[in-house]
Every structure is written in C-alpha cells, then in structure tokens.
Design a protein around this motif. Structure first.
Motif, mmCIF file in Angstrom:
data_model
loop_
_atom_site.group_PDB
_atom_site.id
_atom_site.type_symbol
_atom_site.label_atom_id
_atom_site.label_comp_id
_atom_site.label_asym_id
_atom_site.label_seq_id
_atom_site.Cartn_x
_atom_site.Cartn_y
_atom_site.Cartn_z
ATOM 1 N N UNK A 339 0.828 -1.215 0.000
ATOM 2 C CA UNK A 339 0.000 0.000 0.000
ATOM 3 C C UNK A 339 0.862 1.265 0.000
ATOM 4 N N UNK A 340 2.169 1.109 0.133
ATOM 5 C CA UNK A 340 3.046 2.278 0.138
ATOM 6 C C UNK A 340 2.976 3.103 1.414
ATOM 7 N N UNK A 341 2.481 2.509 2.491
ATOM 8 C CA UNK A 341 2.450 3.258 3.762
ATOM 9 C C UNK A 341 3.886 3.465 4.237
ATOM 10 N N UNK A 342 4.191 4.647 4.691
ATOM 11 C CA UNK A 342 5.578 4.921 5.078
ATOM 12 C C UNK A 342 5.794 4.851 6.565
ATOM 13 N N UNK A 343 4.715 4.988 7.338
ATOM 14 C CA UNK A 343 4.950 5.013 8.781
ATOM 15 C C UNK A 343 3.941 4.151 9.504
ATOM 16 N N UNK A 364 12.603 -0.892 16.460
ATOM 17 C CA UNK A 364 12.203 -1.188 15.090
ATOM 18 C C UNK A 364 13.138 -0.540 14.074
ATOM 19 N N UNK A 365 13.371 0.752 14.231
ATOM 20 C CA UNK A 365 14.087 1.460 13.154
ATOM 21 C C UNK A 365 15.581 1.151 13.146
ATOM 22 N N UNK A 366 16.171 0.897 14.336
ATOM 23 C CA UNK A 366 17.594 0.528 14.328
ATOM 24 C C UNK A 366 17.751 -0.911 13.823
ATOM 25 N N UNK A 367 16.684 -1.700 13.933
ATOM 26 C CA UNK A 367 16.766 -3.089 13.473
ATOM 27 C C UNK A 367 16.532 -3.215 11.972
ATOM 28 N N UNK A 368 15.483 -2.567 11.488
ATOM 29 C CA UNK A 368 15.088 -2.818 10.104
ATOM 30 C C UNK A 368 15.218 -1.591 9.197
ATOM 31 N N UNK A 369 15.868 -0.562 9.686
ATOM 32 C CA UNK A 369 16.117 0.613 8.845
ATOM 33 C C UNK A 369 17.362 0.354 8.008
ATOM 34 N N UNK A 370 17.275 -0.550 7.058
ATOM 35 C CA UNK A 370 18.445 -1.005 6.294
ATOM 36 C C UNK A 370 18.099 -1.111 4.820
ATOM 37 N N UNK A 382 10.734 -1.129 -0.120
ATOM 38 C CA UNK A 382 10.829 -0.457 1.175
ATOM 39 C C UNK A 382 11.024 -1.464 2.304
ATOM 40 N N UNK A 383 11.862 -1.117 3.242
ATOM 41 C CA UNK A 383 12.061 -1.975 4.429
ATOM 42 C C UNK A 383 11.444 -1.252 5.636
ATOM 43 N N UNK A 384 12.213 -1.102 6.727
ATOM 44 C CA UNK A 384 11.636 -0.615 7.984
ATOM 45 C C UNK A 384 10.787 0.649 7.849
ATOM 46 N N UNK A 385 9.617 0.593 8.495
ATOM 47 C CA UNK A 385 8.756 1.780 8.471
ATOM 48 C C UNK A 385 9.274 2.821 9.453
ATOM 49 N N UNK A 386 8.739 4.020 9.307
ATOM 50 C CA UNK A 386 8.984 5.060 10.297
ATOM 51 C C UNK A 386 8.017 4.779 11.444
ATOM 52 N N UNK A 387 8.554 4.493 12.599
ATOM 53 C CA UNK A 387 7.709 4.200 13.763
ATOM 54 C C UNK A 387 7.646 5.451 14.629
ATOM 55 N N UNK A 388 6.466 5.817 15.014
ATOM 56 C CA UNK A 388 6.307 7.035 15.802
ATOM 57 C C UNK A 388 5.033 6.904 16.628
ATOM 58 N N UNK A 389 4.852 7.845 17.541
ATOM 59 C CA UNK A 389 3.608 7.809 18.295
ATOM 60 C C UNK A 389 3.693 8.612 19.574
ATOM 61 N N UNK A 390 2.612 8.539 20.320
ATOM 62 C CA UNK A 390 2.488 9.243 21.600
ATOM 63 C C UNK A 390 1.279 8.634 22.295
ATOM 64 N N UNK A 391 1.055 9.016 23.538
ATOM 65 C CA UNK A 391 -0.154 8.500 24.176
ATOM 66 C C UNK A 391 -1.354 8.931 23.342
ATOM 67 N N UNK A 392 -2.250 7.974 23.112
ATOM 68 C CA UNK A 392 -3.336 8.194 22.172
ATOM 69 C C UNK A 392 -4.242 9.340 22.563
ATOM 70 N N UNK A 500 13.165 -10.900 8.507
ATOM 71 C CA UNK A 500 13.324 -12.115 7.686
ATOM 72 C C UNK A 500 12.670 -11.881 6.314
ATOM 73 N N UNK A 501 11.477 -11.312 6.329
ATOM 74 C CA UNK A 501 10.772 -11.120 5.047
ATOM 75 C C UNK A 501 11.515 -10.123 4.163
ATOM 76 N N UNK A 502 12.109 -9.120 4.777
ATOM 77 C CA UNK A 502 12.858 -8.147 3.975
ATOM 78 C C UNK A 502 14.303 -8.604 3.727
ATOM 79 N N UNK A 503 14.628 -9.792 4.247
ATOM 80 C CA UNK A 503 15.963 -10.380 4.048
ATOM 81 C C UNK A 503 17.079 -9.494 4.603
ATOM 82 N N UNK A 504 16.861 -9.009 5.835
ATOM 83 C CA UNK A 504 17.834 -8.114 6.465
ATOM 84 C C UNK A 504 18.524 -8.789 7.641
ATOM 85 N N UNK A 505 19.679 -8.274 8.001
ATOM 86 C CA UNK A 505 20.253 -8.581 9.311
ATOM 87 C C UNK A 505 19.692 -7.509 10.254
#
Ligand code: F6P
Length: 552
Positions: A339-343, A364-370, A382-392, A500-505
């Motif tokens: 779907x091309x979602x970035x975050x 997440x981002x230090x693991x899959x931002x590769x 595209x690999x790792x998404x931009x993960x962000x957030x705050x208390x809802x 694993x799905x993105x074939x990353x370390x």
C-alpha cells in the motif's frame, strides 16, 4: 524460457523475499482490495472479529479492522513460509549466529528462558551464566532496597541514576515508567542519557552524593555520551566524598567490557555482566535491566521475564496463521510493501506506557532501517517503516486530524490495559477506554456525506471522514510485569519476522557509525585555532561559525 521470464527468475533469485511469485499475487490482490471499504467487509461478515483476533495469555490482538480478507492472509502467510520465517526463528532460538555481519548469535530469548532449556553458543550452554547474573542482580537490589547497602556516610540509597543511551537507556526507562505502581517507595530512578550538560546538571542538582547510586550502563563501555556523563558524575561525587575508596559504594557497572569497567575505576565485583549475543536494543532483559530490578525488585523482574518467555513460547510453537507476532509483522508488510504506507503509529492509551513509542522507535528502526540485504544486495523495496507515536488520548488533540482526514495511509496500533492501577479513578479510565474504542471505530468506518447531513444537518465535505484506515487493537488485562513482558516480546518478534521477510540482518546497526566517527573528528576541529578544512563548504563554514560563537 522466454527472456523476460528468465530475467524475472534471476531477479527473484537475487533480490530475496519481495520478488517471490507470491508477491506478484499480493500486488494483484492489493489492486482488488484497494477499492474495498472495511465497512463492507464488516457488513458482509458478522464473525469478522472472531476470525481476525488472537488471544495469548493476557494479550488480545484484534486485527479485524485491517484491509484484509482471508485471501490476503493466505497470501501473506505464503510469503512468510517462502521467506522461511519458521526456519530463521529456529535458527535464532538455537543460538545460530544469525547476526552475520557481526558474527553473533541473537539470544535475548535466552535471557528470559524460564524453562531453563540449554541454549548453546560456541559449544557452551549460556543458561548457567544467565541465571547467575539474574540471581546477582536480585541479591544486589535486595541489599539496596532493604537498606543493608549504604552510602559512604552510612545513609540509605534514595536515588539511582542509570547512565546510558540507546538500548542502555530506553528499555529500562520505558519499563521503569510502565511499572510505576510496583516501585519501591524510597527509591527514585533517574535516567541520564543526553550528553547535553543541561541534562547532566538538571539531574545532578537534585541529588545528594551520600544517597545516590550510579549504574553506568553500556554494552561497549565506550559510548562517548555515556562515558562523558559517567566521568562527570564521578567528579561530582568525588568533589564531595573526597576519596576514591568511596566509589565502590556509589558506582556499579553493567557491561560486556570488563577491562573498560576496571579502567574506569569500578570494582569488578560491582560489575554486572552480559554478552555480545545480546543486542543493545534487546537488552532490557539482561543486566541492563538492573535499574528496573532496583526499582521493582527481583521477583517482579522475573515476572517480566516470564511474560516475555510466554510470548517466546507462543512465537516459537504456534502455527504461523495463529501466531501473534507473525500476524502483526505480516500486516506491517502488507501496508509497507503493497500500500506504500511509510509510517506506523504506536498509540498507547496508558500514561504508564508513554515511553513505549520512543522505545519501539529504536527497537524497530535501528533493526530494520536497512537498505542492503543479507546477501549484500541493495534492496529495491521499502524496508523498515517510520515508527512514531504518543499517548493516544493526547494525540487525539494533536495529530489525529491527519490520521482521520489527511492524505496518507498510517496504520496504527492502539494499546490499552483494562484494569487500571488507579481504581479510585474508574471514571477517568472509562473515558480512556471509550476513546480508545471510538477512535478505531471512527478510523475504520469514517462518515459519509449522507451521514454527515443526517447528523449535523449540513452536507459539508469538510465533515466527511473517508474511513478505511487500518488499526490493530492490543488489549492487556492489566499493565503488570508479566503482561508488559509479553507486549515487548510481541514487538521484538514482529520486528524479527519483518527482518526475515525483507531479508535483512536486523541485529547490526552500522548506520550509526559514520556520524560517530565524524563527530569525534569535528570535536577536535572545534578546539583548533585554524579554519576547518577537508569537509564540504557547508560543514567547514558551520564548524568555523560554531567555533567562533560557542567556544569560550
Ligand atoms: O546507537 C547505537 C548503539 O550502539 C545502540 O545500538 C546501543 O543501544 C547504544 O548505541 C548504546 O550502546 P552502549 O550500550 O554500548 O553504550
């Protein structure tokens, strides 16, 4: 074979999971689903919740408000199978060196292996040393908590300062906040991470050296920010105590690097060890959790480990289609790659989980931002998404406008715990739950022009909500140590599956190195009395500008 088919096969061969034939099917399937509104899916299937939800212990995952049908999950599961998620999972649990760029095993699961099943690394079962450190942490914490361990003037410890950054800060800090109701009433833990003198000053100025215990937490014991802060804390302590011999009562270390700990002047008897097969961002279960143990005690920490272990067992043994981390990961891949979602937003409806988004940003981002895969190829997906957030609940009054009516697709995880730690304030908690439920419904359903007219009396396009925004609801019975352990392990394994799905370390982090190297060179240049050279014109000019205006 026609040339184009051969070229396609070569591409499939060389570029890993996202060029498998199933991905072409997923792409075609996405084209069909893209025009379907989740309202229609719910209307057509009254059992959608039952079919698209999972319960593991105290954790419920409702993933029915996603843009999926059975066929979607079938294809995504096929992708997981073809990417050999099950095989990689077994390799991780077996202690294989799946962090291949650093030639290391990835065994945070061993740290919470409450079954005590042997875990072999380089021919050695690591469990005896894991258990020994957990025991030492508990015993040390008990001494501090009971008041047996005293400062150099005989006072009890009242304040603990964890000095660390990244994984040596975010994990313990997040858990310390999350488990506030379980804290020892006398002990306050401070987290000093930023090398900014303001953070150091603000932290130290509230403290009394006679009653403060510093926990210097660093896997490498070489991180510039942590070591600078630790040295400043040491000087601050010595300025009052006046004798190095008192350091033993006020400084302990958590590290894999014994020599550096000794060189710093910390008694090796006051060092809590962990090992290179624990990644920094997966280390809160190791001795890096010492500040957690000091705050909530050894028993509660073990409950946290037990919760994580329960999720580990589920992840290891549940079939992929009923496997909570696998399902979460596949949904993330669905939006990220089709779907091309970035975050991806993390929205806890719990004040005590307010640091979870920051924690998961690193995890997440230090693991899959590769962008280079396990085989050394530059990926073209595209690999790792931009993960962000705050208390809802706070987010509702800040950025939710964009989630509801903006132009982007932002999948979100809504997280809540049902039994509050403030039972005398049930009315508050009910408001939280109502908002939690309302937001996922509104994001999914939206509001049509006709409904807008019926509800507001106006056919205003500004009040129309498109809806069809995906979300997961994650519901814990209570934010207790066990459930928290399950929640964090859920995300860790989600990250693993996506890697694993993105074939990353997912377990190295070379991307943080270049900036570190440049910073140490620029630090020297800031102190030089010749103009900066050897950088680009912008950086040279900025170094000179900063030197002129920031140096005394
Ligand atoms: O940001 C890079 C990093 O290596 C993280 O992975 C790690 O959590 C952090 O720095 C702190 O490292 P250390 O515990 O070695 O001080």
């Amino acid at each position: 074979m026609a040339p184009s088919a051969r070229a396609q096969a070569q591409q499939d061969e060389s570029h890993g999971s996202l060029h498998r034939p199933v991905c072409r099917q997923l792409k075609a399937h996405q084209a069909q689903i893209a025009g379907v509104h989740m309202r229609e899916l719910f209307a057509a299937d009254p059992r959608r919740f039952e079919r698209f939800s999972l319960q593991v212990g105290e954790v419920l995952l409702d993933y029915s408000k996603n843009r999926i049908i059975d066929e979607t999950m079938r294809l995504l599961l096929q992708l997981a199978q073809e990417a050999d998620v099950a095989g990689w999972r077994e390799r991780m649990f077996a202690g294989e060196k799946i962090n291949h760029t650093e030639n290391r095993a990835v065994l945070h699961v061993a740290l919470r292996n409450r079954s005590n099943r042997p875990v072999i690394v380089d021919g050695e079962d690591v469990m005896p040393k894991v258990n020994a450190v957990i025991g030492r942490m508990g015993a040390f914490a008990e001494q501090v908590r009971s008041g047996v361990w005293r400062g150099y003037t005989g006072e009890r410890i009242t304040d603990v300062v964890n000095i660390g950054i990244g994984g040596s800060d975010l994990g313990p800090q997040m858990v310390y906040q999350a488990l506030k109701p379980y804290r020892h009433p006398r002990l306050k833990v401070h987290f000093l991470s930023n090398v900014d003198g303001a953070h150091v000053k603000e932290t130290l100025e509230t403290l009394n050296p006679e009653t403060t215990l510093f926990v210097v937490s660093s896997k490498t014991f070489a991180t510039q920010e942590t070591m600078t802060n630790a040295h400043t804390a040491r000087e601050w302590f010595l300025a009052q105590s006046q004798a190095e011999k008192h350091i033993a009562k006020h400084f302990v270390a958590v590290s894999t690097n014994r020599d550096a700990v000794v060189a710093f002047g910390i008694d090796p008897g006051n060092m809590f060890e962990f090992w290179d097969w624990v990644g920094g961002r997966y280390s809160l279960w190791s001795a890096i959790g010492l500040s957690i143990v000091l705050a909530v005690g050894g028993e509660r920490f073990v409950e946290l480990l037990e919760g994580a272990h329960e999720m580990d067992e589920h992840f290891r043994h549940a079939p992929l289609d009923r496997n909570m981390p696998v399902v979460l990961a596949l949904l993330g891949v669905w939006y990220n790659n089709f779907f091309g979602a970035e975050s991806h937003a993390i929205l806890p409806y719990d004040h005590y989980l307010r640091s979870l988004p920051a924690y998961l940003e690193q995890a997440d981002m230090e693991s899959n931002g590769k962008s280079v895969d396990r085989d050394g190829h530059v990926v073209d997906y595209p690999t790792g998404q931009i993960v962000w957030g705050a208390t809802g609940i706070n987010g509702q009054h800040a950025f939710y406008q964009l989630l509801h009516q903006g132009t982007r697709l932002i999948p979100a995880d809504f997280i809540i715990s049902l039994a509050p730690h403030t039972p005398d304030m049930q009315a508050h908690h009910d408001i939280l739950i109502a908002n939690f439920l309302a937001q996922t419904e509104a994001l999914m359903r939206g509001r049509t022009l006709e409904e807008t007219r019926a509800q507001t009396g106006q056919a205003s396009p500004y009040q129309v909500f498109e809806g069809n925004h995906p979300s997961n609801a994650i519901v814990l019975t209570q934010l207790a140590p066990h459930a928290l352990g399950m929640l964090v392990a859920l995300y860790e394994h989600k990250i693993f599956v996506q890697g694993v799905i993105w074939n990353l370390d997912s377990y190295d982090q070379w991307g943080v190195e270049l900036g570190k190297q440049l910073a140490s060179r620029i630090l020297t240049e800031l102190h030089a009395d010749v103009p900066a050279g050897g950088h680009d014109a912008s950086t040279n000019a900025l170094i000179d500008y900063c030197r002129r205006l920031s140096q005394p």
